[in-house]
Design a protein around this motif. Structure first.
Motif, short mmCIF file in Angstrom:
data_model
loop_
_atom_site.label_atom_id
_atom_site.label_comp_id
_atom_site.label_asym_id
_atom_site.label_seq_id
_atom_site.Cartn_x
_atom_site.Cartn_y
_atom_site.Cartn_z
N LEU A 1 14.65 1.35 -19.67
CA LEU A 1 13.50 0.47 -19.88
C LEU A 1 13.10 0.49 -21.34
O LEU A 1 13.28 1.50 -22.02
N PRO A 2 12.56 -0.63 -21.86
CA PRO A 2 12.10 -0.64 -23.25
C PRO A 2 11.03 0.45 -23.44
O PRO A 2 10.13 0.57 -22.62
N ASP A 3 11.18 1.25 -24.50
CA ASP A 3 10.20 2.34 -24.66
C ASP A 3 9.17 2.06 -25.76
O ASP A 3 8.33 2.90 -26.05
N ASN A 4 9.26 0.87 -26.35
CA ASN A 4 8.32 0.55 -27.43
C ASN A 4 7.26 -0.47 -27.03
O ASN A 4 6.48 -0.94 -27.83
N ARG A 5 7.27 -0.84 -25.74
CA ARG A 5 6.28 -1.81 -25.24
C ARG A 5 6.14 -1.64 -23.73
O ARG A 5 6.98 -1.00 -23.09
N ALA A 6 5.06 -2.22 -23.20
CA ALA A 6 4.88 -2.20 -21.75
C ALA A 6 5.97 -3.04 -21.09
O ALA A 6 6.48 -3.99 -21.71
N ILE A 7 6.37 -2.69 -19.88
CA ILE A 7 7.38 -3.51 -19.21
C ILE A 7 6.74 -4.77 -18.63
O ILE A 7 5.54 -4.80 -18.32
N THR A 8 7.56 -5.79 -18.52
CA THR A 8 7.08 -7.07 -18.02
C THR A 8 7.71 -7.37 -16.66
O THR A 8 8.62 -6.65 -16.22
N LEU A 9 7.24 -8.42 -16.03
CA LEU A 9 7.85 -8.80 -14.75
C LEU A 9 9.29 -9.28 -14.97
O LEU A 9 10.12 -9.23 -14.08
N PRO B 1 -1.99 -8.14 -6.61
CA PRO B 1 -1.87 -9.49 -6.03
C PRO B 1 -0.90 -10.43 -6.75
O PRO B 1 -0.05 -11.05 -6.11
N TYR B 2 -0.99 -10.50 -8.08
CA TYR B 2 -0.12 -11.43 -8.80
C TYR B 2 1.35 -11.03 -8.64
O TYR B 2 2.23 -11.89 -8.46
N THR B 3 1.61 -9.72 -8.71
CA THR B 3 2.99 -9.22 -8.57
C THR B 3 3.53 -9.48 -7.16
O THR B 3 4.71 -9.76 -6.98
N GLU C 1 2.84 -12.09 -5.39
CA GLU C 1 3.27 -13.50 -5.41
C GLU C 1 4.61 -13.66 -6.10
O GLU C 1 5.51 -14.33 -5.61
N GLU C 2 4.74 -13.01 -7.26
CA GLU C 2 5.98 -13.05 -8.03
C GLU C 2 7.15 -12.53 -7.19
O GLU C 2 8.26 -13.05 -7.24
N THR C 3 6.86 -11.47 -6.43
CA THR C 3 7.90 -10.84 -5.62
C THR C 3 8.35 -11.79 -4.52
O THR C 3 9.55 -11.92 -4.24
N ARG C 4 7.39 -12.48 -3.92
CA ARG C 4 7.74 -13.46 -2.89
C ARG C 4 8.61 -14.57 -3.48
O ARG C 4 9.58 -15.02 -2.87
N ALA C 5 8.26 -14.98 -4.71
CA ALA C 5 9.06 -16.01 -5.39
C ALA C 5 10.48 -15.51 -5.66
O ALA C 5 11.45 -16.24 -5.48
N GLN C 6 10.58 -14.24 -6.04
CA GLN C 6 11.91 -13.64 -6.28
C GLN C 6 12.75 -13.61 -5.01
O GLN C 6 13.94 -13.87 -5.02
N MET C 7 12.09 -13.28 -3.91
CA MET C 7 12.79 -13.27 -2.62
C MET C 7 13.41 -14.64 -2.35
O MET C 7 14.54 -14.74 -1.89
N GLN C 8 12.65 -15.68 -2.65
CA GLN C 8 13.16 -17.04 -2.47
C GLN C 8 14.34 -17.29 -3.41
O GLN C 8 15.37 -17.82 -3.00
N ALA C 9 14.15 -16.88 -4.68
CA ALA C 9 15.19 -17.14 -5.68
C ALA C 9 16.52 -16.48 -5.29
O ALA C 9 17.58 -17.03 -5.53
N PHE C 10 16.44 -15.32 -4.70
CA PHE C 10 17.65 -14.61 -4.29
C PHE C 10 18.11 -15.06 -2.90
O PHE C 10 19.00 -14.45 -2.32
N HIS C 11 17.48 -16.09 -2.37
CA HIS C 11 17.82 -16.61 -1.04
C HIS C 11 17.81 -15.51 0.01
O HIS C 11 18.74 -15.39 0.81
N LEU C 12 16.78 -14.65 -0.06
CA LEU C 12 16.73 -13.56 0.90
C LEU C 12 16.16 -14.07 2.20
O LEU C 12 15.27 -14.92 2.24
N ASN C 13 16.68 -13.52 3.24
CA ASN C 13 16.25 -13.86 4.58
C ASN C 13 14.84 -13.34 4.81
O ASN C 13 14.61 -12.15 4.81
N THR C 14 13.90 -14.25 4.93
CA THR C 14 12.52 -13.80 5.12
C THR C 14 12.01 -14.20 6.49
O THR C 14 10.85 -14.50 6.67
N ASP C 15 12.91 -14.20 7.44
CA ASP C 15 12.53 -14.52 8.83
C ASP C 15 11.41 -13.61 9.30
O ASP C 15 11.54 -12.40 9.21
#
Lengths: 215, 215
Positions: free
Chosen positions: A69-77, A197-199, A201-215
């Motif tokens: 991980l980058p050690d000179n700044r905070a990590i991002t999404l 909360p924001y993360t 939402e982002e995570t749900r969007a990632q699930m979609q992007a990876f075409h994960l089965n969210t049945d």
């Protein structure tokens, strides 16, 4: 540029282990696969363990990179998405690794010892990712739940191929990238209660992007 | 009352598999252990797979009992404690079962098929426990998280002995009940975010009662 025989052997072994399982692939199979004589193979590697050790070198390096991980700044999404992306690649590229780990370590004292160090380090690095996610405000988790979460994630990810094989009966040659990707869905579900909360939402969007089965 | 030879063979096999791993125990070892001739053993069982199948019968029955919930009333926290208690017994009594499952299923098509049915059923039953816990107000979980939680719990519990062996290097003969119990701590951590406040407290008390490491 021609690939050196020494590297071609490792490459072919990885391919065959992934397709048929390490257990059922012999050095003769490997030699035949790249059309060299068994003698030529033995000139480069003493035995199958010796080849597995070289694959494990690569695997360790890739896991190490995954956790850098980058050690000179905070990590991002974006950093987090990158980890996920790399993890998916890793799981696919070295899918034989954890499928029959007990069998592979059974007669290989050196690999057995290496694996322990590797796992201890991997669990600690997983925890470190969560600490950084907390620092960046992506996660909010009671401190005493950090270690158990990291361990549960580690066990989930390293046991997934065994689960596919034993519980779903998916044989080596039939494992698809989509089936492996599905572990990320399970992983996100494990993390979800601790995401802000924001993360979430982002995570749900990632699930979609990876075409994960969210049945 | 004397125990029949047929049952003594199963009992001895379970003991030896637990202590040394199924892989390294032969029918000759089993016969020698209870001081009968190999011929006598073969009179009762065709081969080692045949013995394993009988152990699996017992295991299935025990898991079935584990998941049996009262159907004429809401479940209580006492019922839940009972499940935990039974689960701990089961994990200890049949600890060889999941330690090298891939190896054990590798040459046993019948067991392989049985295991798949067993796992599918086990995951469904785990989900059912959570549904009942929600009905009793012990748990509050988004509906789409029920299945993933059940699967994550299943993978955790069935992978724990492999984790002890591969990541911590605990050999068969050195596995202690305390080490196995620790999976319950990990399991509770997984459930924790979805428990209602009172149940959370009860769960923490249970962790203490089982002397679980809560570092």
């Amino acid at each position: 540029m021609t690939v050196k025989t020494k590297d071609r052997i490792v490459q072919a072994s990885l391919e065959l282990f992934n397709l048929h399982g390490e257990r059922s692939v012999t050095t003769n199979h490997i030699a035949a696969h790249i059309k060299i004589s068994p003698g030529n193979l033995y000139y480069h590697y003493r035995n199958k363990s010796d080849i597995i050790a070289r694959i494990f070198d690569q695997y360790e390096a890739a896991v190490d990179e995954l956790f850098t991980l980058p050690d000179n700044r905070a990590i991002t999404l974006y950093d987090r998405a990158l980890i996920t992306e790399r993890l998916l690649d890793l799981i696919w590229k070295y899918r034989f690794m954890h499928r029959d780990l007990v069998g592979m370590l059974a007669n290989d004292a050196e690999l057995k010892a290496r694996y322990q160090t590797f796992a201890t380090q991997g669990i600690a690095s997983t925890e470190q990712v969560y600490i950084r996610m907390c620092e960046s405000g992506f996660m909010d988790i009671p401190e005493d739940q950090l270690k158990p979460l990291a361990l549960n994630i580690w066990i989930l990810v390293t046991s997934w191929t065994t689960y596919l094989r034993t519980a779903l009966g998916v044989t080596e040659d039939r494992q698809t990238r989509e089936q492996l990707n599905q572990v990320i869905y399970q992983m996100f579900c494990l993390e979800m209660p601790y995401l802000t909360p924001y993360t979430k939402e982002e995570t749900r969007a990632q699930m979609q992007a990876f075409h994960l089965n969210t049945d």
